[in-house]
Write an enzyme that holds these catalytic residues in place. Structure first.
Site, mmCIF file in Angstrom:
data_model
loop_
_atom_site.group_PDB
_atom_site.id
_atom_site.type_symbol
_atom_site.label_atom_id
_atom_site.label_comp_id
_atom_site.label_asym_id
_atom_site.label_seq_id
_atom_site.Cartn_x
_atom_site.Cartn_y
_atom_site.Cartn_z
ATOM 1 N N GLU A 59 83.377 34.944 21.098
ATOM 2 C CA GLU A 59 82.126 35.587 20.680
ATOM 3 C C GLU A 59 81.817 36.801 21.560
ATOM 4 O OE1 GLU A 59 77.406 34.309 20.142
ATOM 5 O OE2 GLU A 59 78.791 33.022 21.249
ATOM 6 N N LYS A 116 76.533 35.996 11.901
ATOM 7 C CA LYS A 116 75.924 34.704 12.229
ATOM 8 C C LYS A 116 74.572 34.578 11.539
ATOM 9 C CE LYS A 116 74.657 31.793 16.184
ATOM 10 N NZ LYS A 116 74.548 31.700 17.652
ATOM 11 N N CYS A 170 79.177 30.230 17.801
ATOM 12 C CA CYS A 170 78.429 29.476 18.793
ATOM 13 C C CYS A 170 77.864 28.186 18.214
ATOM 14 C CB CYS A 170 77.334 30.360 19.395
ATOM 15 S SG CYS A 170 76.607 29.691 20.916
#
Length: 298
Positions: A59, A116, A170
């Site tokens: 990430e 995301k 995440c």
């Protein structure tokens, strides 16, 4: 009983996990950003003989915005020897900032982007962020106001010969409903993360355990690449088949295990357990009424 089917098939794709090991307090240090980036380039170029089929960076691994990353992506593709690379990167679209995953093909061409969508409150965005920003209160990972914007939702991206991936960034890997929200079944899960926020205590290991559970729930293998650990290849029963330990910089080539048939949970989700709970609640109420009636008769 599912274990014998979980090993990698002879024709399994090879995936390179790249872990730069950037401590959170150094990750965005102007004097060290370039060093972490070049470390990932070296890891992508390393090795002799057969090259992997896919290279994965963690990430926010690239220190420039996707909007201005043309030459940077060309350099990454060059270091990878033309092997496709999945990487974490930030991007702007108008006034909005996204925490994104990009699939980069040979020559630096961006073939797919995932934004995301399940953001961390008080981390990646602040509720009423514009108002709180006036008081100097910001999310941990945001620069101003409300920080990141949420993407449109779960999606499946085509990674060519490697297969179709369900990307997760995440803590999206914590929520089963986010995986079941995908428009179609993927061949594997692809999670990139930065667990350096948690230090070296229980947090990164808990996050890894949750990733293993998602694989077992869905019957899908997972490629999990973290900034500073634990990066791992996880098979469709939740077993770790390869890893890079927390706190270590390095790379690891690992075979991508095959998917298993959809599990009961993948097909039905939480509905069966909700029905069980409702049935137990109903039985409890009946028993309570029977006891109350018996007490009145006595």
């Amino acid at each position: 009983w599912r274990t014998p089917e979980a090993g990698a098939a002879p024709e399994a794709a090879t995936v390179r996990l790249v872990q730069p090991n950037a401590p959170q307090h150094e990750k965005w240090d102007p004097d060290k950003i370039q060093g972490f980036y070049e470390r990932q380039l070296r890891f992508s170029a390393a090795g002799e003989g057969a090259r992997p089929d896919l290279i994965v960076w963690p990430e926010t691994a690239v220190p420039v915005l996707l909007n201005h990353a043309g030459r940077t992506l060309e350099s990454i593709s060059g270091a990878a020897g033309g092997v496709p690379v999945v990487l974490g990167i930030q991007r702007f679209e108008g006034p909005r900032l996204y925490n994104s995953l990009a699939y980069v093909e040979a020559g630096g061409a961006v073939a797919a982007v995932y934004d995301k969508h399940h953001l961390v409150p008080f981390g990646e965005y602040m509720p009423f962020g514009d108002l709180l920003a006036d008081w100097g209160i910001h999310g941990l990972a945001s620069n101003a106001g409300q920080g990141y914007s949420a993407g449109p939702g779960a999606q499946v991206i085509d990674l060519g010969a490697v297969g179709r991936a369900l990307p997760l960034i995440c803590y999206e890997g914590v929520f089963s409903r986010d995986l079941r929200a995908a428009p179609e079944r993927a061949d594997f899960l692809l999670l990139i993360t930065n667990d350096a926020w948690f230090g070296k205590i229980s947090g990164p290991y808990q996050h890894l355990a949750q990733a293993r559970l998602r694989s077992a729930e869905m019957g899908l293998p997972m490629i999990r690449v973290a900034n500073t650990g634990v990066s791992a290849m996880i098979d469709a029963t939740g077993r770790v088949t390869a890893r890079i330990p927390m706190g270590e910089a390095g790379w690891r080539d690992a075979a991508l295990p095959p998917p298993l048939p959809p599990t009961l949970y993948a097909r039905l989700g939480d509905a069966p357990m909700i029905l069980v709970f409702l049935a137990l609640l109903g039985l409890s109420r009946l028993r309570h009424r029977a006891r109350a009636t018996g007490a009145v008769l006595h």
